[in-house]
Design a protein around this motif. Sequence first.
Motif, PDB file in Angstrom:
ATOM      1  N   GLY A  19      -4.835   3.008  -3.992  1.00  0.00           N
ATOM      2  CA  GLY A  19      -3.603   3.207  -3.246  1.00  0.00           C
ATOM      3  C   GLY A  19      -2.790   1.951  -3.069  1.00  0.00           C
ATOM      4  N   LEU A  20      -3.046   0.941  -3.889  1.00  0.00           N
ATOM      5  CA  LEU A  20      -2.270  -0.296  -3.853  1.00  0.00           C
ATOM      6  C   LEU A  20      -1.227  -0.258  -4.961  1.00  0.00           C
ATOM      7  CD1 LEU A  20      -5.175  -2.850  -3.343  1.00  0.00           C
ATOM      8  CD2 LEU A  20      -3.629  -1.950  -1.615  1.00  0.00           C
ATOM      9  N   CYS A  21       0.006  -0.593  -4.630  1.00  0.00           N
ATOM     10  CA  CYS A  21       1.083  -0.573  -5.609  1.00  0.00           C
ATOM     11  C   CYS A  21       1.048  -1.872  -6.422  1.00  0.00           C
ATOM     12  CB  CYS A  21       2.430  -0.463  -4.913  1.00  0.00           C
ATOM     13  SG  CYS A  21       2.623   1.089  -4.017  1.00  0.00           S
ATOM     14  N   GLY A  61      -4.365  10.011  -7.499  1.00  0.00           N
ATOM     15  CA  GLY A  61      -3.003   9.528  -7.684  1.00  0.00           C
ATOM     16  C   GLY A  61      -1.949  10.204  -6.829  1.00  0.00           C
ATOM     17  N   TYR A  62      -2.348  10.844  -5.753  1.00  0.00           N
ATOM     18  CA  TYR A  62      -1.399  11.482  -4.853  1.00  0.00           C
ATOM     19  C   TYR A  62      -1.994  11.551  -3.450  1.00  0.00           C
ATOM     20  CZ  TYR A  62      -4.313  15.313  -6.643  1.00  0.00           C
ATOM     21  OH  TYR A  62      -5.373  16.075  -7.053  1.00  0.00           O
ATOM     22  N   CYS A  63      -1.138  11.903  -2.492  1.00  0.00           N
ATOM     23  CA  CYS A  63      -1.584  12.090  -1.114  1.00  0.00           C
ATOM     24  C   CYS A  63      -1.986  13.551  -0.953  1.00  0.00           C
ATOM     25  CB  CYS A  63      -0.455  11.757  -0.146  1.00  0.00           C
ATOM     26  SG  CYS A  63       0.046  10.030  -0.218  1.00  0.00           S
ATOM     27  N   GLN A  64      -3.037  13.801  -0.178  1.00  0.00           N
ATOM     28  CA  GLN A  64      -3.503  15.177  -0.038  1.00  0.00           C
ATOM     29  C   GLN A  64      -4.241  15.403   1.272  1.00  0.00           C
ATOM     30  OE1 GLN A  64      -6.402  15.650  -3.262  1.00  0.00           O
ATOM     31  NE2 GLN A  64      -8.004  15.647  -1.730  1.00  0.00           N
ATOM     32  N   VAL A  65      -4.382  16.663   1.618  1.00  0.00           N
ATOM     33  CA  VAL A  65      -5.242  17.121   2.700  1.00  0.00           C
ATOM     34  C   VAL A  65      -5.685  18.526   2.303  1.00  0.00           C
ATOM     35  CG1 VAL A  65      -3.411  18.123   4.128  1.00  0.00           C
ATOM     36  CG2 VAL A  65      -5.510  17.347   5.200  1.00  0.00           C
ATOM     37  N   GLN A 103       3.559  13.780  -3.859  1.00  0.00           N
ATOM     38  CA  GLN A 103       3.700  12.644  -4.759  1.00  0.00           C
ATOM     39  C   GLN A 103       4.137  11.437  -3.938  1.00  0.00           C
ATOM     40  OE1 GLN A 103       2.816  12.496  -7.927  1.00  0.00           O
ATOM     41  NE2 GLN A 103       2.287  14.654  -7.984  1.00  0.00           N
ATOM     42  N   VAL A 104       3.791  10.265  -4.391  1.00  0.00           N
ATOM     43  CA  VAL A 104       4.189   9.042  -3.682  1.00  0.00           C
ATOM     44  C   VAL A 104       4.975   8.152  -4.626  1.00  0.00           C
ATOM     45  CG1 VAL A 104       2.227   9.085  -2.137  1.00  0.00           C
ATOM     46  CG2 VAL A 104       2.048   7.875  -4.285  1.00  0.00           C
ATOM     47  N   SER A 105       5.700   7.242  -4.046  1.00  0.00           N
ATOM     48  CA  SER A 105       6.390   6.256  -4.866  1.00  0.00           C
ATOM     49  C   SER A 105       6.091   4.879  -4.302  1.00  0.00           C
ATOM     50  CB  SER A 105       7.891   6.525  -4.886  1.00  0.00           C
ATOM     51  OG  SER A 105       8.401   6.445  -3.582  1.00  0.00           O
ATOM     52  N   CYS A 106       6.128   3.918  -5.170  1.00  0.00           N
ATOM     53  CA  CYS A 106       5.895   2.533  -4.793  1.00  0.00           C
ATOM     54  C   CYS A 106       7.210   1.765  -4.929  1.00  0.00           C
ATOM     55  CB  CYS A 106       4.856   1.906  -5.713  1.00  0.00           C
ATOM     56  SG  CYS A 106       3.186   2.504  -5.430  1.00  0.00           S
ATOM     57  N   PRO A 107       7.326   0.656  -4.213  1.00  0.00           N
ATOM     58  CA  PRO A 107       8.552  -0.144  -4.326  1.00  0.00           C
ATOM     59  C   PRO A 107       8.720  -0.759  -5.716  1.00  0.00           C
ATOM     60  CG  PRO A 107       6.926  -1.261  -2.966  1.00  0.00           C
ATOM     61  CD  PRO A 107       6.372   0.094  -3.278  1.00  0.00           C
ATOM     62  N   ASP A 108       9.943  -0.988  -6.110  1.00  0.00           N
ATOM     63  CA  ASP A 108      10.275  -1.666  -7.370  1.00  0.00           C
ATOM     64  C   ASP A 108       9.667  -1.000  -8.595  1.00  0.00           C
ATOM     65  OD1 ASP A 108      11.651  -3.557  -5.852  1.00  0.00           O
ATOM     66  OD2 ASP A 108       9.872  -4.810  -5.642  1.00  0.00           O
ATOM     67  N   ARG A 147       0.839  -1.193   0.000  1.00  0.00           N
ATOM     68  CA  ARG A 147       0.000   0.000   0.000  1.00  0.00           C
ATOM     69  C   ARG A 147       0.878   1.248   0.000  1.00  0.00           C
ATOM     70  NH1 ARG A 147      -5.040   1.264   0.461  1.00  0.00           N
ATOM     71  NH2 ARG A 147      -5.881  -0.785   0.850  1.00  0.00           N
ATOM     72  N   VAL A 148       0.396   2.289  -0.659  1.00  0.00           N
ATOM     73  CA  VAL A 148       1.075   3.579  -0.685  1.00  0.00           C
ATOM     74  C   VAL A 148       1.120   4.134   0.736  1.00  0.00           C
ATOM     75  CG1 VAL A 148       0.790   5.971  -1.422  1.00  0.00           C
ATOM     76  CG2 VAL A 148       0.409   4.139  -3.039  1.00  0.00           C
ATOM     77  N   THR A 149       2.233   4.722   1.102  1.00  0.00           N
ATOM     78  CA  THR A 149       2.361   5.368   2.406  1.00  0.00           C
ATOM     79  C   THR A 149       2.424   6.871   2.182  1.00  0.00           C
ATOM     80  OG1 THR A 149       3.609   3.484   3.216  1.00  0.00           O
ATOM     81  CG2 THR A 149       3.732   5.494   4.502  1.00  0.00           C
ATOM     82  N   CYS A 150       1.495   7.584   2.786  1.00  0.00           N
ATOM     83  CA  CYS A 150       1.459   9.041   2.659  1.00  0.00           C
ATOM     84  C   CYS A 150       2.227   9.685   3.803  1.00  0.00           C
ATOM     85  CB  CYS A 150       0.015   9.532   2.708  1.00  0.00           C
ATOM     86  SG  CYS A 150      -0.968   9.082   1.268  1.00  0.00           S
ATOM     87  N   PRO A 151       2.779  10.889   3.554  1.00  0.00           N
ATOM     88  CA  PRO A 151       3.407  11.629   4.655  1.00  0.00           C
ATOM     89  C   PRO A 151       2.380  11.890   5.761  1.00  0.00           C
ATOM     90  CG  PRO A 151       3.952  12.635   2.547  1.00  0.00           C
ATOM     91  CD  PRO A 151       2.899  11.593   2.284  1.00  0.00           C
ATOM     92  N   GLN A 152       2.855  12.066   6.976  1.00  0.00           N
ATOM     93  CA  GLN A 152       1.969  12.274   8.120  1.00  0.00           C
ATOM     94  C   GLN A 152       1.036  13.449   7.889  1.00  0.00           C
ATOM     95  OE1 GLN A 152       3.988  12.696  11.831  1.00  0.00           O
ATOM     96  NE2 GLN A 152       2.132  12.575  13.013  1.00  0.00           N
TER      97      GLN A 152
END
Length: 90
Positions: A85-87, A38-42, A72-77, A25-30
Amino acid sequence: MKKSIHSIIATLLCIVTFAAHAESRVTCPQGLKWSSEGYCQVEFDKLKDPKCPAGSHLDQPSVTGPKICKAQVSCPDASKPNSKGLCGKK
Protein backbone atom coordinates in the motif's frame (compact mmCIF):
# COMPACT_ATOMS: atom_id res chain seq x y z
CA MET A 1 22.37 26.70 23.31
CA LYS A 2 18.85 27.81 22.37
CA LYS A 3 19.87 28.30 18.72
CA SER A 4 21.34 24.81 18.49
CA ILE A 5 18.13 23.25 19.86
CA HIS A 6 16.07 25.17 17.29
CA SER A 7 18.49 24.08 14.58
CA ILE A 8 18.19 20.43 15.59
CA ILE A 9 14.39 20.63 15.69
CA ALA A 10 14.29 22.29 12.26
CA THR A 11 16.58 19.60 10.82
CA LEU A 12 14.43 16.81 12.25
CA LEU A 13 11.27 18.39 10.85
CA CYS A 14 12.86 18.57 7.40
CA ILE A 15 13.86 14.90 7.57
CA VAL A 16 10.36 13.82 8.66
CA THR A 17 8.73 15.94 5.95
CA PHE A 18 11.02 14.53 3.26
CA ALA A 19 10.39 10.96 4.41
CA ALA A 20 6.64 11.51 4.32
CA HIS A 21 6.78 12.81 0.74
CA ALA A 22 9.24 10.18 -0.45
CA GLU A 23 6.91 7.31 0.49
CA SER A 24 3.22 8.10 0.57
CA ARG A 25 0.66 5.54 1.64
CA VAL A 26 -2.57 4.68 -0.16
CA THR A 27 -5.64 6.17 1.51
CA CYS A 28 -8.75 3.99 1.45
CA PRO A 29 -12.32 5.28 1.71
CA GLN A 30 -13.74 5.13 5.24
CA GLY A 31 -14.57 1.57 6.29
CA LEU A 32 -12.26 -0.13 3.77
CA LYS A 33 -8.73 -1.46 4.24
CA TRP A 34 -5.86 -1.90 1.79
CA SER A 35 -5.57 -5.35 0.23
CA SER A 36 -2.39 -6.79 -1.27
CA GLU A 37 -4.46 -7.49 -4.42
CA GLY A 38 -4.18 -3.80 -5.30
CA TYR A 39 -7.39 -2.22 -4.04
CA CYS A 40 -9.23 -1.22 -0.88
CA GLN A 41 -11.83 -3.68 0.37
CA VAL A 42 -14.05 -4.90 3.18
CA GLU A 43 -16.02 -8.15 3.26
CA PHE A 44 -19.68 -7.51 2.39
CA ASP A 45 -22.11 -8.37 5.19
CA LYS A 46 -25.70 -7.63 4.17
CA LEU A 47 -26.88 -8.25 7.73
CA LYS A 48 -24.76 -5.35 9.04
CA ASP A 49 -25.39 -3.01 6.11
CA PRO A 50 -27.31 -3.78 2.90
CA LYS A 51 -25.02 -1.55 0.81
CA CYS A 52 -21.31 -0.86 0.41
CA PRO A 53 -19.63 2.20 1.96
CA ALA A 54 -19.50 5.37 -0.15
CA GLY A 55 -16.87 5.26 -2.87
CA SER A 56 -16.96 1.46 -3.23
CA HIS A 57 -18.97 -1.11 -5.12
CA LEU A 58 -20.00 -4.73 -4.59
CA ASP A 59 -17.73 -7.28 -6.26
CA GLN A 60 -16.92 -10.98 -6.10
CA PRO A 61 -13.41 -11.41 -7.58
CA SER A 62 -13.55 -15.20 -7.30
CA VAL A 63 -16.53 -17.48 -7.93
CA THR A 64 -15.87 -19.36 -4.68
CA GLY A 65 -14.72 -16.31 -2.71
CA PRO A 66 -16.75 -13.94 -0.57
CA LYS A 67 -18.52 -10.85 -1.84
CA ILE A 68 -16.58 -7.70 -1.03
CA CYS A 69 -17.02 -3.97 -1.18
CA LYS A 70 -14.17 -2.79 -3.38
CA ALA A 71 -12.70 0.60 -4.28
CA GLN A 72 -9.90 1.56 -6.66
CA VAL A 73 -7.22 3.86 -5.28
CA SER A 74 -4.94 6.40 -6.82
CA CYS A 75 -1.52 7.56 -5.79
CA PRO A 76 -0.05 11.05 -6.17
CA ASP A 77 1.91 11.96 -9.30
CA ALA A 78 0.64 8.93 -11.24
CA SER A 79 2.68 6.56 -9.08
CA LYS A 80 1.49 3.02 -8.42
CA PRO A 81 0.77 1.27 -5.09
CA ASN A 82 2.78 -1.82 -4.19
CA SER A 83 1.43 -4.83 -2.27
CA LYS A 84 2.03 -3.04 1.05
CA GLY A 85 0.00 0.00 0.00
CA LEU A 86 2.96 2.33 -0.49
CA CYS A 87 2.89 4.56 -3.56
CA GLY A 88 6.03 4.43 -5.68
CA LYS A 89 7.36 4.65 -9.21
CA LYS A 90 5.62 2.61 -11.89
